[in-house]
Motif scaffolding. Structure first.
Motif, PDB file in Angstrom:
ATOM      1  N   ARG A 283      43.007 -85.689   1.315  1.00 19.65           N
ATOM      2  CA  ARG A 283      43.327 -84.747   2.390  1.00 19.65           C
ATOM      3  C   ARG A 283      44.833 -84.711   2.651  1.00 19.65           C
ATOM      4  O   ARG A 283      45.286 -84.091   3.607  1.00 19.65           O
ATOM      5  N   ASP A 284      45.603 -85.357   1.822  1.00 19.87           N
ATOM      6  CA  ASP A 284      47.052 -85.325   1.963  1.00 19.87           C
ATOM      7  C   ASP A 284      47.582 -83.995   1.439  1.00 19.87           C
ATOM      8  O   ASP A 284      46.838 -83.197   0.861  1.00 19.87           O
ATOM      9  N   TYR A 285      48.861 -83.753   1.616  1.00 24.64           N
ATOM     10  CA  TYR A 285      49.450 -82.483   1.226  1.00 24.64           C
ATOM     11  C   TYR A 285      50.561 -82.677   0.207  1.00 24.64           C
ATOM     12  O   TYR A 285      51.074 -83.783   0.019  1.00 24.64           O
ATOM     13  N   LYS A 286      50.925 -81.583  -0.437  1.00 27.48           N
ATOM     14  CA  LYS A 286      52.056 -81.571  -1.360  1.00 27.48           C
ATOM     15  C   LYS A 286      52.808 -80.270  -1.198  1.00 27.48           C
ATOM     16  O   LYS A 286      52.208 -79.198  -1.044  1.00 27.48           O
ATOM     17  N   LEU A 287      54.118 -80.355  -1.211  1.00 29.18           N
ATOM     18  CA  LEU A 287      54.983 -79.193  -1.080  1.00 29.18           C
ATOM     19  C   LEU A 287      55.693 -78.962  -2.402  1.00 29.18           C
ATOM     20  O   LEU A 287      56.355 -79.858  -2.928  1.00 29.18           O
ATOM     21  N   GLU A 288      55.536 -77.768  -2.944  1.00 27.90           N
ATOM     22  CA  GLU A 288      56.175 -77.414  -4.219  1.00 27.90           C
ATOM     23  C   GLU A 288      57.192 -76.307  -3.971  1.00 27.90           C
ATOM     24  O   GLU A 288      56.892 -75.333  -3.272  1.00 27.90           O
ATOM     25  N   ILE A 289      58.380 -76.464  -4.558  1.00 28.64           N
ATOM     26  CA  ILE A 289      59.418 -75.466  -4.349  1.00 28.64           C
ATOM     27  C   ILE A 289      59.956 -74.985  -5.691  1.00 28.64           C
ATOM     28  O   ILE A 289      60.081 -75.766  -6.646  1.00 28.64           O
ATOM     29  N   GLU A 290      60.241 -73.698  -5.778  1.00 22.96           N
ATOM     30  CA  GLU A 290      60.767 -73.085  -7.007  1.00 22.96           C
ATOM     31  C   GLU A 290      61.854 -72.100  -6.603  1.00 22.96           C
ATOM     32  O   GLU A 290      61.715 -71.382  -5.602  1.00 22.96           O
ATOM     33  N   ASP A 291      62.966 -72.086  -7.350  1.00 24.08           N
ATOM     34  CA  ASP A 291      64.047 -71.157  -7.043  1.00 24.08           C
ATOM     35  C   ASP A 291      64.702 -70.682  -8.339  1.00 24.08           C
ATOM     36  O   ASP A 291      64.275 -71.057  -9.437  1.00 24.08           O
ATOM     37  N   VAL A 292      65.733 -69.873  -8.197  1.00 20.01           N
ATOM     38  CA  VAL A 292      66.538 -69.418  -9.332  1.00 20.01           C
ATOM     39  C   VAL A 292      67.993 -69.711  -9.006  1.00 20.01           C
ATOM     40  O   VAL A 292      68.551 -69.145  -8.053  1.00 20.01           O
ATOM     41  N   ASN A 293      68.571 -70.639  -9.753  1.00 21.29           N
ATOM     42  CA  ASN A 293      69.975 -71.022  -9.533  1.00 21.29           C
ATOM     43  C   ASN A 293      70.236 -71.441  -8.081  1.00 21.29           C
ATOM     44  O   ASN A 293      71.233 -71.056  -7.467  1.00 21.29           O
ATOM     45  N   ASN A 294      69.290 -72.209  -7.552  1.00 23.29           N
ATOM     46  CA  ASN A 294      69.402 -72.722  -6.183  1.00 23.29           C
ATOM     47  C   ASN A 294      69.442 -71.623  -5.126  1.00 23.29           C
ATOM     48  O   ASN A 294      70.011 -71.800  -4.037  1.00 23.29           O
ATOM     49  N   LYS A 295      68.828 -70.491  -5.435  1.00 20.14           N
ATOM     50  CA  LYS A 295      68.764 -69.380  -4.503  1.00 20.14           C
ATOM     51  C   LYS A 295      67.321 -68.870  -4.404  1.00 20.14           C
ATOM     52  O   LYS A 295      66.505 -69.099  -5.283  1.00 20.14           O
ATOM     53  N   ALA A 296      67.050 -68.158  -3.316  1.00 22.83           N
ATOM     54  CA  ALA A 296      65.762 -67.488  -3.117  1.00 22.83           C
ATOM     55  C   ALA A 296      64.564 -68.382  -3.420  1.00 22.83           C
ATOM     56  O   ALA A 296      63.722 -68.059  -4.253  1.00 22.83           O
ATOM     57  N   PRO A 297      64.459 -69.523  -2.735  1.00 26.69           N
ATOM     58  CA  PRO A 297      63.329 -70.422  -3.000  1.00 26.69           C
ATOM     59  C   PRO A 297      62.003 -69.862  -2.496  1.00 26.69           C
ATOM     60  O   PRO A 297      61.965 -69.081  -1.532  1.00 26.69           O
ATOM     61  N   VAL A 298      60.936 -70.274  -3.154  1.00 25.27           N
ATOM     62  CA  VAL A 298      59.594 -70.072  -2.620  1.00 25.27           C
ATOM     63  C   VAL A 298      58.927 -71.436  -2.574  1.00 25.27           C
ATOM     64  O   VAL A 298      58.893 -72.156  -3.580  1.00 25.27           O
ATOM     65  N   MET A 299      58.460 -71.810  -1.402  1.00 21.18           N
ATOM     66  CA  MET A 299      57.768 -73.088  -1.226  1.00 21.18           C
ATOM     67  C   MET A 299      56.295 -72.825  -1.022  1.00 21.18           C
ATOM     68  O   MET A 299      55.912 -71.895  -0.298  1.00 21.18           O
ATOM     69  N   SER A 300      55.461 -73.636  -1.648  1.00 22.57           N
ATOM     70  CA  SER A 300      54.014 -73.516  -1.497  1.00 22.57           C
ATOM     71  C   SER A 300      53.446 -74.790  -0.905  1.00 22.57           C
ATOM     72  O   SER A 300      53.863 -75.898  -1.258  1.00 22.57           O
ATOM     73  N   VAL A 301      52.503 -74.608   0.010  1.00 17.72           N
ATOM     74  CA  VAL A 301      51.875 -75.717   0.712  1.00 17.72           C
ATOM     75  C   VAL A 301      50.478 -75.918   0.146  1.00 17.72           C
ATOM     76  O   VAL A 301      49.636 -75.022   0.220  1.00 17.72           O
ATOM     77  N   PHE A 302      50.240 -77.089  -0.413  1.00 20.80           N
ATOM     78  CA  PHE A 302      48.932 -77.417  -0.982  1.00 20.80           C
ATOM     79  C   PHE A 302      48.320 -78.571  -0.190  1.00 20.80           C
ATOM     80  O   PHE A 302      48.945 -79.598   0.014  1.00 20.80           O
TER      81      PHE A 302
END
Length: 503
Positions: free
Chosen positions: A336-355
């Motif tokens: 039941r724990d969580y994980k946060l995943e982040i993806e960006d392009v050249n350290n810009k415009a990140p998208v983070m997803s909450v699992f």
């Protein structure tokens, strides 16, 4: 199509507890935030929980010590910050020698007492059940410990209100249908779920907090593959008239090693759940199965003198939890724990997803998520949510505050006063600002649900439908007759022009 040229720092997709928690945290640190939710706030998993703030005693069996410690620490913070919608609750754990042995339970409760500092709640202890116990006579010994009860849907609403107080734009009934990176900025296309109107906003970052839809968002909205696999696990509950008149909840052990809670619910009822069933369908179409109903009835009847049957069921609800796929064999063993995943392009415009995640640790999850976005925003302020009450929670003692409300509004009937305090806390003064007598509350739709409160929920808390009002903002649906619900629906229909959400 409505083009909006302002640029947000963060757009959160998903209006459940994680999404609203992240929106509130980020807005409070100075970010320009928008949140979009395709339906009503808390319309999925976040209003269909067991309604507990708890460390997760059973998680210790799966060696989730870090998660339990984190949850126990959060329990104290939430009790302090939302004393109107969260309250201590004592749990009795009847002992069945053929199930978990007493020594194992002792060890678990010792860890539960000591993994995190206790301030509000007492330590666990062994107990002996008296002959007038609601349990069957063969159960004579057990254990007692404390956790907390929460109005889960209102917890979501309070976080959305907190986000709005810090300038966030909360867009309910708004579906995100496309997101594209353009020149280090996200161009996000939104669709009004009620009227089909299309609009476009821009943002420097996105958080995908879509809960059961978190992975699907990658295939339909976001331009890359989901970084994590998830497992959808259905949890179902039944509500029946009170099985006993005692204030405590019970935690029942079953032969399959699962546990089921039987908790006092809205004064007159008992809430029984939950199940853990793998789910592969549409999260918006989830419902309890006959097998789950039988399971919950059977375990309850194994423990309690008062027997229940299908005819006693007042209502049921089911929710789908999106859990990290840790390759556990059984749904009940999935973390039941969580994980946060982040993806960006050249350290810009990140998208983070909450699992993953659970309602008890939502604030910690939100804080961690915004911390992880900090490198993208140099001017972001410090973390703050641990020490700031949620809206309506700026008082210390619920009994003293209730007396204050009684003096201010002596005409309020006792049961209504208690419910309003438990729902709105100090915001009750805003709700009743112009009211001097019960007649001023307007139409009584039944079960002490008055026109004044209905208008407040629509104007201040994004409520649009009967379901929003009687199930998520209040629990009056447990008491209202079909005729009374129709009366409320007629009122909403007749006043839709006046009370509609301001666009």
């Amino acid at each position: 199509m409505n083009e909006v040229h302002e640029i947000f720092d963060l757009v959160v997709i998903g209006g459940g507890i994680n999404g609203t928690g992240i929106a509130a945290d980020a807005a409070g640190r100075g970010l320009k935030v928008a949140l979009c939710e395709q339906n009503d706030l808390a319309s999925a998993t976040s209003s269909n929980s067991s309604k507990l703030i708890h460390g997760g005693l059973r998680y210790l069996e799966h060696y989730e010590f870090k998660l339990v410690r984190k949850a126990l620490a959060e329990r104290e913070i939430l009790l302090k910050n939302a004393p109107h919608i969260i309250k201590p609750l004592t749990f009795c754990l009847p002992h069945q020698p053929h199930l978990r042995p007493a020594w194992l339970i002792h060890i678990g409760l010792f860890l539960y007492n000591n993994l995190a500092k206790r301030v509000t709640l007492p330590a666990s202890k062994g107990i002996v059940f008296s002959p007038d116990s609601p349990l069957v006579s063969t159960i004579t010994k057990g254990f007692e410990y404390s956790d907390a009860w929460v109005d889960d849907a209102r917890l979501v609403i309070l976080n959305a209100l907190a986000a709005q107080d810090y300038g966030a734009s909360i867009k309910t009934q708004t579906q995100c249908i496309k997101a594209i990176r353009e020149d280090n900025i996200w161009t996000i296309t939104l669709k009004d779920s009620l009227h089909g109107k299309i609009s476009v906003i821009r943002s420097r970052s996105i958080v995908n907090a879509a809960g059961p839809w978190v992975a699907k968002l990658f295939s339909s909205v976001l331009p890359h593959k989901s970084p994590q696999n998830i497992r959808l696990v259905k949890g179902s509950h039944i509500v029946v008239p009170r099985i006993h008149d005692q204030p405590q909840a019970y935690i029942l052990q079953n032969v399959d090693q699962r546990i089921v809670f039987v908790s006092p619910f809205e004064d007159s009822f008992s809430l029984i759940g939950t199940t853990d069933v793998e789910y592969n369908g549409d999260p918006s179409a989830v419902e309890i199965s006959n097998e789950e109903i039988d399971y919950l009835i059977n375990i309850t009847n194994t423990y309690f003198k008062k027997k229940i049957s299908r005819k006693d069921i007042v209502t049921t609800f089911s929710g789908v939890r999106s859990l990290l796929d840790d390759e556990s064999v059984n749904a009940q063993a999935v973390t039941r724990d969580y994980k946060l995943e982040i993806e960006d392009v050249n350290n810009k415009a990140p998208v983070m997803s909450v699992f993953g995640g659970k309602i008890t640790t939502y604030r910690k999850l939100a804080e961690a998520a915004v911390n992880k976005l900090a490198p993208y925003f140099n001017s972001m302020g410090p973390k703050w949510t641990a020490d700031r009450p949620l809206p309506g929670g700026n008082f210390e003692n619920i009994n003293l505050f209730t007396e204050k409300v009684k003096k201010e509004f002596p005409w309020l009937p006792s049961l209504l006063r208690t419910r309003l305090v438990r729902s709105y806390g100090t915001d009750v003064f805003e709700l009743l600002n112009t009211i001097t007598c019960l007649e001023d509350m307007g139409i009584n739709f039944g079960a002490d649900l008055y026109q004044q409160e209905v208008n407040y929920l629509i104007e201040k808390e994004w409520a649009l439908t009967v379901e929003d009002i009687i199930w998520r903002r209040t629990k009056r649906g447990l008491y209202l007759s079909a005729q009374q619900v129709d009366k409320l629906q007629q009122y909403l229909d007749e006043h839709s022009t006046v009370l509609a959400r301001k666009s």
